[in-house]
Write a protein that holds these residues in place. Structure first.
Motif, PDB file in Angstrom:
ATOM      1  N   GLY A   1      -4.740   2.614  -0.484  1.00 16.74           N
ATOM      2  CA  GLY A   1      -5.646   1.607  -0.464  1.00 16.74           C
ATOM      3  C   GLY A   1      -5.884   0.856  -1.810  1.00 16.74           C
ATOM      4  N   GLN A   2      -6.901   0.118  -1.858  1.00 15.88           N
ATOM      5  CA  GLN A   2      -7.320  -0.655  -3.032  1.00 15.88           C
ATOM      6  C   GLN A   2      -8.612  -0.756  -3.142  1.00 15.88           C
ATOM      7  N   LEU A   3      -9.425  -0.330  -4.185  1.00 16.21           N
ATOM      8  CA  LEU A   3     -10.938  -0.525  -4.616  1.00 16.21           C
ATOM      9  C   LEU A   3     -11.217  -1.734  -5.604  1.00 16.21           C
ATOM     10  N   ALA A   4     -12.312  -2.185  -5.388  1.00 13.34           N
ATOM     11  CA  ALA A   4     -12.688  -3.072  -6.630  1.00 13.34           C
ATOM     12  C   ALA A   4     -14.106  -3.082  -6.961  1.00 13.34           C
ATOM     13  N   GLU A   5     -14.461  -3.455  -8.175  1.00 15.59           N
ATOM     14  CA  GLU A   5     -15.947  -3.185  -8.576  1.00 15.59           C
ATOM     15  C   GLU A   5     -16.374  -1.653  -8.591  1.00 15.59           C
ATOM     16  N   TYR A   6     -15.854  -0.751  -9.063  1.00 17.82           N
ATOM     17  CA  TYR A   6     -16.159   0.513  -8.952  1.00 17.82           C
ATOM     18  C   TYR A   6     -16.228   1.323 -10.409  1.00 17.82           C
ATOM     19  N   GLU A   7     -15.743   0.448 -11.543  1.00 18.33           N
ATOM     20  CA  GLU A   7     -15.752   1.024 -12.810  1.00 18.33           C
ATOM     21  C   GLU A   7     -17.037   1.628 -13.303  1.00 18.33           C
TER      22      GLU A   7
ATOM     23  N   GLN B   1       0.152  26.831   4.017  1.00 16.91           N
ATOM     24  CA  GLN B   1      -0.750  26.321   5.242  1.00 16.91           C
ATOM     25  C   GLN B   1      -1.386  25.060   4.882  1.00 16.91           C
ATOM     26  N   SER B   2      -1.387  24.652   3.557  1.00 16.13           N
ATOM     27  CA  SER B   2      -2.101  23.378   3.241  1.00 16.13           C
ATOM     28  C   SER B   2      -1.262  22.622   2.557  1.00 16.13           C
ATOM     29  N   VAL B   3      -0.758  21.391   2.669  1.00 16.40           N
ATOM     30  CA  VAL B   3       0.182  20.476   1.860  1.00 16.40           C
ATOM     31  C   VAL B   3      -0.598  18.988   1.817  1.00 16.40           C
ATOM     32  N   ILE B   4      -0.470  18.345   0.707  1.00 12.39           N
ATOM     33  CA  ILE B   4      -0.741  17.145   0.645  1.00 12.39           C
ATOM     34  C   ILE B   4       0.492  16.310  -0.125  1.00 12.39           C
ATOM     35  N   SER B   5       0.874  15.064   0.512  1.00 12.74           N
ATOM     36  CA  SER B   5       2.006  14.331  -0.228  1.00 12.74           C
ATOM     37  C   SER B   5       1.746  12.879  -0.196  1.00 12.74           C
ATOM     38  N   HIS B   6       2.152  12.160  -1.019  1.00 12.87           N
ATOM     39  CA  HIS B   6       2.050  10.882  -1.106  1.00 12.87           C
ATOM     40  C   HIS B   6       3.174   9.995  -1.771  1.00 12.87           C
ATOM     41  N   ILE B   7       3.523   8.795  -1.172  1.00  9.89           N
ATOM     42  CA  ILE B   7       4.384   7.919  -1.832  1.00  9.89           C
ATOM     43  C   ILE B   7       3.847   6.596  -2.192  1.00  9.89           C
ATOM     44  N   ARG B   8       4.134   6.069  -3.284  1.00 13.21           N
ATOM     45  CA  ARG B   8       3.205   5.008  -4.218  1.00 13.21           C
ATOM     46  C   ARG B   8       3.920   3.532  -3.877  1.00 13.21           C
ATOM     47  N   GLN B   9       3.063   2.669  -3.803  1.00 10.73           N
ATOM     48  CA  GLN B   9       3.384   1.230  -4.089  1.00 10.73           C
ATOM     49  C   GLN B   9       2.241   0.687  -4.930  1.00 10.73           C
ATOM     50  N   ALA B  10       2.668   0.544  -6.192  1.00 11.66           N
ATOM     51  CA  ALA B  10       1.701   0.336  -6.918  1.00 11.66           C
ATOM     52  C   ALA B  10       0.926  -0.837  -7.124  1.00 11.66           C
ATOM     53  N   ASN B  11      -0.313  -0.986  -6.969  1.00 13.29           N
ATOM     54  CA  ASN B  11      -1.168  -1.963  -7.324  1.00 13.29           C
ATOM     55  C   ASN B  11      -2.205  -2.168  -8.147  1.00 13.29           C
ATOM     56  N   ARG B  12      -2.540  -0.867  -8.875  1.00 19.50           N
ATOM     57  CA  ARG B  12      -3.293  -0.767 -10.005  1.00 19.50           C
ATOM     58  C   ARG B  12      -2.740   0.334 -10.933  1.00 19.50           C
TER      59      ARG B  12
ATOM     60  N   MET C   1       0.860  -1.247  -0.030  1.00 19.13           N
ATOM     61  CA  MET C   1       0.160  -0.062  -0.048  1.00 19.13           C
ATOM     62  C   MET C   1       0.753   1.224   0.054  1.00 19.13           C
ATOM     63  N   CYS C   2       0.055   2.416  -0.381  1.00 16.78           N
ATOM     64  CA  CYS C   2       1.078   3.746  -0.356  1.00 16.78           C
ATOM     65  C   CYS C   2       1.013   4.378   1.100  1.00 16.78           C
ATOM     66  N   GLU C   3       1.666   5.535   1.383  1.00 19.36           N
ATOM     67  CA  GLU C   3       1.683   6.320   2.421  1.00 19.36           C
ATOM     68  C   GLU C   3       1.381   7.765   2.205  1.00 19.36           C
ATOM     69  N   LEU C   4       0.453   8.407   3.039  1.00 22.70           N
ATOM     70  CA  LEU C   4       0.154   9.495   2.938  1.00 22.70           C
ATOM     71  C   LEU C   4       0.719  10.473   3.766  1.00 22.70           C
ATOM     72  N   LEU C   5       0.751  11.788   3.483  1.00 24.24           N
ATOM     73  CA  LEU C   5       1.391  12.986   4.545  1.00 24.24           C
ATOM     74  C   LEU C   5       0.752  14.193   4.067  1.00 24.24           C
ATOM     75  N   GLY C   6      -0.048  14.770   5.119  1.00 24.70           N
ATOM     76  CA  GLY C   6      -0.570  15.984   5.063  1.00 24.70           C
ATOM     77  C   GLY C   6      -0.238  16.965   6.050  1.00 24.70           C
ATOM     78  N   MET C   7      -0.515  18.282   6.033  1.00 24.96           N
ATOM     79  CA  MET C   7      -0.351  19.483   6.568  1.00 24.96           C
ATOM     80  C   MET C   7      -1.258  20.516   6.560  1.00 24.96           C
ATOM     81  N   SER C   8      -1.652  21.052   7.923  1.00 25.87           N
ATOM     82  CA  SER C   8      -2.642  21.827   7.974  1.00 25.87           C
ATOM     83  C   SER C   8      -2.211  22.930   8.979  1.00 25.87           C
ATOM     84  N   ALA C   9      -1.605  24.349   8.761  1.00 20.40           N
ATOM     85  CA  ALA C   9      -1.203  25.251   9.544  1.00 20.40           C
ATOM     86  C   ALA C   9      -1.972  26.503   9.674  1.00 20.40           C
TER      87      ALA C   9
END
Length: 278
Positions: free
Chosen positions: A109-115, A72-83, A1-9
């Motif tokens: 995360g990972q989702l299924a049957e959403y298409e 004051q607002s940051v969104i970050s992500h590191i990926r472990q590909a699954n789709r 799975m991936c990992e998330l990082l966010g900040m609000s200041a």
């Protein structure tokens, strides 16, 4: 799975310290070596840096870590590909326009049957379930609120309801921001910490780095950091439970659907604009 990082200041803040810990998990201390990205909001605009190479080896990530961009607002992500293949187009965060403002989204995360879920005019460019779910969210928002309501908390409460639907399709941990608010939603792994006076020292888990926040802050500074796993080993991080969400504004928790979240929310201090690192 991936990992998330966010900040609000509540003041323009750089995220160099926290990002230094995250990038080590991008192929060094963690398996998330399939790309990374980070978005900084500045006023109505934003800066996004992405690379489909491992984060801990990326020269772009090294530059971002050492260049103190204030936000004051940051969104970050590191990926472990699954789709979807390992490519720049599948690298988070994703940003789209709605109501004349930019929205940024990252998913773990990972989702299924959403298409077959409708996305309206919001079409994914890549192949990930993450980008598809973001387009679906925006479509639901646009249908529910043709114009943004005066009280934006109504919008984020509705988003939380949409996230409840998405987690029926699998694992859905999310960070979302419109530049003013930062929202987190948890299915299994998501932690957050709010730093405020009296400030102390903190040491990263994944990197030999310690910072004394007291030397870099004022008594009025408030910063919340959100991460898939705690980034420091000497602070108390709050773990979110499945189905919980939190809404942060200027570093403060202003909305949540669990007593655990509400109990640690504090009255907002008066804001004082200052640039510094956290």
């Amino acid at each position: 799975m991936c990992e998330l990082l966010g900040m609000s200041a509540n003041v323009p803040t750089d995220i160099c310290f926290s990002f230094a810990g995250l990038i080590q998990r991008g192929g060094n201390t963690g398996p998330h070596s399939d790309g990374w990205g980070i978005t900084f909001y500045e006023g109505k605009g934003f800066r996004t840096f992405k690379d489909h190479n491992p984060c801990y080896q990326s020269k772009i990530a090294e530059w971002v870590q050492n260049y103190p961009i204030k936000s004051q607002s940051v969104i970050s992500h590191i990926r472990q590909a699954n789709r979807g293949e390992v490519s720049l187009v599948n690298t988070h965060p994703f940003t789209r326009e709605l109501w004349g403002r930019y929205w940024t989204f990252a998913h773990n995360g990972q989702l299924a049957e959403y298409e077959d879920w409708p996305t309206g005019r919001h079409r994914p460019v890549g192949e990930t379930d993450s980008e598809f779910s973001f387009c679906w969210l925006l479509s639901q928002l646009e249908s529910k609120f043709p114009k943004p309501p005066a009280d934006m908390t109504d919008v984020f409460r509705f988003i939380a309801q949409c996230c409840d639907q998405l987690q029926t399709k699998g694992v859905f941990n999310m960070l979302l921001s419109d530049g003013h608010y930062v929202m987190s939603y948890c299915t299994n792994h998501l932690y957050w910490i709010t730093r405020r006076a009296p400030f102390g020292k903190a040491s990263l888990i994944d990197e030999e780095m310690t910072v004394n926040f007291r030397e870099k802050t004022t008594p009025n500074d408030v910063v919340t950091v959100i991460a898939t796993q705690p980034l420091t080993n000497d602070e108390t991080w709050h773990r979110m439970k499945p189905g919980e969400y939190g809404l942060f504004h200027h570093g403060e928790l202003i909305e949540g659907n669990a007593e655990q979240l509400k109990e640690v929310a504090y009255a907002k201090p008066k804001e004082k604009k200052k640039r510094r690192q956290i």
